[in-house]
Design a protein around this motif. Structure first.
Motif, PDB file in Angstrom:
ATOM      1  N   LEU A 110       2.952 120.483 -46.497  1.00 17.26           N
ATOM      2  CA  LEU A 110       2.175 120.243 -45.282  1.00 17.26           C
ATOM      3  C   LEU A 110       3.148 120.115 -44.119  1.00 17.26           C
ATOM      4  N   LYS A 111       2.867 120.823 -43.025  1.00 16.32           N
ATOM      5  CA  LYS A 111       3.816 120.887 -41.909  1.00 16.32           C
ATOM      6  C   LYS A 111       3.108 120.579 -40.603  1.00 16.32           C
ATOM      7  N   THR A 112       3.687 119.620 -39.854  1.00 22.63           N
ATOM      8  CA  THR A 112       3.250 119.358 -38.490  1.00 22.63           C
ATOM      9  C   THR A 112       4.376 119.755 -37.544  1.00 22.63           C
ATOM     10  N   ASP A 113       4.195 119.505 -36.268  1.00 23.64           N
ATOM     11  CA  ASP A 113       5.241 119.847 -35.303  1.00 23.64           C
ATOM     12  C   ASP A 113       6.487 119.000 -35.488  1.00 23.64           C
ATOM     13  N   THR A 114       6.341 117.824 -36.067  1.00 24.05           N
ATOM     14  CA  THR A 114       7.481 116.900 -36.149  1.00 24.05           C
ATOM     15  C   THR A 114       7.865 116.505 -37.572  1.00 24.05           C
ATOM     16  N   ASP A 115       7.042 116.825 -38.546  1.00 25.54           N
ATOM     17  CA  ASP A 115       7.323 116.340 -39.887  1.00 25.54           C
ATOM     18  C   ASP A 115       6.733 117.286 -40.927  1.00 25.54           C
ATOM     19  N   PHE A 116       7.101 117.042 -42.198  1.00 25.59           N
ATOM     20  CA  PHE A 116       6.562 117.832 -43.297  1.00 25.59           C
ATOM     21  C   PHE A 116       6.539 116.974 -44.553  1.00 25.59           C
ATOM     22  N   MET A 117       5.761 117.430 -45.546  1.00 23.69           N
ATOM     23  CA  MET A 117       5.617 116.670 -46.791  1.00 23.69           C
ATOM     24  C   MET A 117       5.262 117.618 -47.925  1.00 23.69           C
ATOM     25  N   ALA A 118       5.905 117.428 -49.071  1.00 26.36           N
ATOM     26  CA  ALA A 118       5.577 118.208 -50.263  1.00 26.36           C
ATOM     27  C   ALA A 118       4.384 117.560 -50.968  1.00 26.36           C
ATOM     28  N   VAL A 119       3.401 118.372 -51.348  1.00 30.54           N
ATOM     29  CA  VAL A 119       2.184 117.863 -51.972  1.00 30.54           C
ATOM     30  C   VAL A 119       1.784 118.775 -53.128  1.00 30.54           C
ATOM     31  N   GLU A 120       0.805 118.326 -53.868  1.00 36.05           N
ATOM     32  CA  GLU A 120       0.208 119.152 -54.916  1.00 36.05           C
ATOM     33  C   GLU A 120      -1.266 119.343 -54.589  1.00 36.05           C
ATOM     34  N   CYS A 121      -1.676 120.583 -54.432  1.00 37.08           N
ATOM     35  CA  CYS A 121      -3.072 120.897 -54.141  1.00 37.08           C
ATOM     36  C   CYS A 121      -3.874 120.880 -55.445  1.00 37.08           C
ATOM     37  N   LEU A 122      -4.994 120.208 -55.425  1.00 33.39           N
ATOM     38  CA  LEU A 122      -5.856 120.120 -56.592  1.00 33.39           C
ATOM     39  C   LEU A 122      -7.221 120.675 -56.225  1.00 33.39           C
ATOM     40  N   ALA A 123      -7.645 121.700 -56.949  1.00 31.44           N
ATOM     41  CA  ALA A 123      -8.948 122.315 -56.714  1.00 31.44           C
ATOM     42  C   ALA A 123      -9.700 122.402 -58.032  1.00 31.44           C
ATOM     43  N   ARG A 124     -10.984 122.122 -57.994  1.00 27.59           N
ATOM     44  CA  ARG A 124     -11.813 122.170 -59.204  1.00 27.59           C
ATOM     45  C   ARG A 124     -13.057 122.999 -58.953  1.00 27.59           C
ATOM     46  N   GLY A 125     -13.613 123.517 -60.044  1.00 20.96           N
ATOM     47  CA  GLY A 125     -14.826 124.318 -59.959  1.00 20.96           C
ATOM     48  C   GLY A 125     -16.045 123.485 -59.611  1.00 20.96           C
ATOM     49  N   SER A 126     -17.149 124.166 -59.317  1.00 29.43           N
ATOM     50  CA  SER A 126     -18.369 123.489 -58.855  1.00 29.43           C
ATOM     51  C   SER A 126     -19.018 122.634 -59.939  1.00 29.43           C
ATOM     52  N   SER A 127     -18.667 122.828 -61.216  1.00 29.69           N
ATOM     53  CA  SER A 127     -19.252 122.029 -62.288  1.00 29.69           C
ATOM     54  C   SER A 127     -18.637 120.631 -62.369  1.00 29.69           C
ATOM     55  N   HIS A 128     -17.593 120.391 -61.595  1.00 31.57           N
ATOM     56  CA  HIS A 128     -16.937 119.083 -61.609  1.00 31.57           C
ATOM     57  C   HIS A 128     -17.788 118.029 -60.909  1.00 31.57           C
ATOM     58  N   ASP A 129     -17.875 116.853 -61.493  1.00 33.08           N
ATOM     59  CA  ASP A 129     -18.565 115.717 -60.883  1.00 33.08           C
ATOM     60  C   ASP A 129     -17.611 115.044 -59.905  1.00 33.08           C
ATOM     61  N   ASP A 130     -17.901 115.157 -58.613  1.00 37.57           N
ATOM     62  CA  ASP A 130     -16.971 114.656 -57.595  1.00 37.57           C
ATOM     63  C   ASP A 130     -17.320 113.252 -57.103  1.00 37.57           C
ATOM     64  N   SER A 131     -18.051 112.477 -57.903  1.00 39.98           N
ATOM     65  CA  SER A 131     -18.421 111.123 -57.467  1.00 39.98           C
ATOM     66  C   SER A 131     -17.189 110.231 -57.311  1.00 39.98           C
ATOM     67  N   PHE A 132     -16.174 110.423 -58.147  1.00 38.38           N
ATOM     68  CA  PHE A 132     -14.946 109.629 -58.023  1.00 38.38           C
ATOM     69  C   PHE A 132     -14.283 109.900 -56.680  1.00 38.38           C
ATOM     70  N   GLU A 133     -14.130 111.156 -56.323  1.00 40.96           N
ATOM     71  CA  GLU A 133     -13.492 111.517 -55.053  1.00 40.96           C
ATOM     72  C   GLU A 133     -14.293 111.012 -53.858  1.00 40.96           C
ATOM     73  N   ARG A 134     -15.594 111.147 -53.927  1.00 43.91           N
ATOM     74  CA  ARG A 134     -16.434 110.667 -52.826  1.00 43.91           C
ATOM     75  C   ARG A 134     -16.337 109.149 -52.678  1.00 43.91           C
TER      76      ARG A 134
END
Length: 417
Positions: A110-134
């Motif tokens: 992730l990059k802004t004008d002044t800083d950056f950060m290494a991350v891990e993108c997590l994506a799941r299919g539509s069958s996933h129950d996203d109540s935890f994330e919400r």
């Protein structure tokens, strides 16, 4: 009604009894109440910790995961896997109770004008129950990642937003390294989450499955894993073993052309489950200490009561009461105190649990314990078993001093007086 029970009910323990007896009663009731209260609270805290930590670990990972193919010759695993109908059929036939969810994980910056950060993108299919994330959202909204216009939406953690000095609604650049070439995307921060799980809050961002699949050449039927959700805790390891065996059989039979390793949450989240196992050791130590406290107070209190009732013992023995009857009288007297102590201990413990669950007045440092407050979880079978164990243990413990009381010689009681 048996004589020993009838007589024990008429031995005065309340106001009006001799001062020494009153002291013994207070000590016995307080000791049993304290021991039971501490044991119940310990059970509730450990159960609460286990439930909350396991819920969070399972929120970021899956009970069982099928990973990309493994090459036994090179010892390397593929970066992605194709979600074939054959593979899906084997998974469904082997673990029918599970919900199959395609998962894509990809590292990014992730990059802004002044800083950056290494991350891990997590994506799941539509069958996933996203109540935890919400449930972890603290600002903004959780996007519909299955929608057509969700590929440019992301959700990052509150600590990330603080470090990068960004907020909900800002746009931020995301850089990926795919097929030996850098790729850039500009994303819209739809919301912020906070789980108080530092390891994950400092690394995981949520994106759409379409965005992750579109970065490579594999198309829309690729993933970096297949998650099996909805499996009970006790069935996770058995399900993983069955699925691994079924996939190996399918490979040997030529139905699939690659070997897919299967992993489970007890392996991927071993550090957290090992920590939770240590809590059981702490509970055992607490139980031993509390049993010692209760045993000491009960025995000492019963001896105080016996010494104060020496003349009564002499009269009973002179009137023909057997040693067994005298012993039973004092066991019943002591069990009355145990009952009072258990009532008080249960009332205080359950009151603290109810108050904590309603107000969270006992806080914790999330950086140390992954939770913002002390969690309590009541297990009715465990509470009933604990009370039954305390009652039975007290009865066994009181037999010896009561028998000693029954051995007092009636003639000796006259000299004692």
């Amino acid at each position: 009604m048996k004589f020993n029970y009838w007589f024990s009910q008429r031995i005065r323990l309340r106001k009006g009894a001799p001062a020494s007896t009153s002291t013994g009663v207070v000590i016995a009731v307080a000791g049993v109440a304290l021991a039971l209260m501490v044991m119940e609270l310990s059970l509730a805290v450990v159960a609460g910790f286990k439930h909350e930590i396991e819920r969070k670990v399972l929120g970021f990972d899956a009970p069982v995961t099928v990973n990309p193919a493994y090459d036994y010759h090179t010892g390397l695993s593929a970066d992605e896997m194709r979600l074939s109908d054959t593979l899906a059929g084997i998974v469904k036939a082997t673990v029918p109770e599970a919900v199959t969810v395609p998962v894509f994980r990809r590292h990014a910056i992730l990059k802004t004008d002044t800083d950056f950060m290494a991350v891990e993108c997590l994506a799941r299919g539509s069958s996933h129950d996203d109540s935890f994330e919400r449930g972890n959202m603290v600002e903004g909204s959780w996007p519909d990642f299955a929608g057509e216009n969700a590929d440019d939406s992301i959700v990052i953690s509150e600590p990330m937003a603080t470090k990068l000095n960004v907020a909900t609604g800002d746009r931020i650049f995301m850089y990926f390294f795919v097929d030996n070439a850098p790729k850039a995307r500009r994303a819209y921060i739809s919301g912020l989450y906070r789980s108080n799980f530092g390891e994950y809050d400092n690394s995981i961002i949520y994106t759409s499955l379409g965005l992750m699949q579109g970065l490579g050449d594999g198309g829309r039927d690729t993933a970096t894993g297949v998650a099996l959700e909805g499996i009970s805790r006790d069935g996770i390891e058995a399900a993983a073993e069955r699925l691994q065996s079924a996939l190996l059989d399918a490979y040997r039979e030529g139905r699939i052309g690659e070997v897919y390793p299967v992993d489970n949450i007890f392996h991927t989240g071993a550090i957290f489950f090992s920590w939770l196992d240590l809590l059981d050791t702490n509970v055992v130590v607490i139980f031993i200490l509390m049993v010692c406290v209760a045993a000491f107070t009960l025995i000492s209190s019963l001896f105080i009561i016996i010494l104060d009732r020496v003349s009564t013992i002499g009269v009973l023995r002179a009137l023909g009461a057997t040693r067994g009857q005298v012993s039973a009288v004092f066991v019943n007297v002591a069990l009355r105190l145990v009952g009072l102590g258990m009532l008080a201990g249960n009332a205080v413990a359950l009151g603290i649990i109810a108050l904590q669950n309603a107000t969270h007045f006992l806080p914790l440092d999330p950086q140390m314990y992954y939770l913002s407050h002390v969690p309590f979880e009541i297990s009715l079978p465990a509470i009933l078993l604990l009370n039954a164990g305390v009652g039975a243990g007290a009865w066994l413990l009181l037999i010896l001093p009561a028998r000693l009381a029954a051995r007092i010689d009636p003639a000796a009681t006259m000299r004692y007086e």
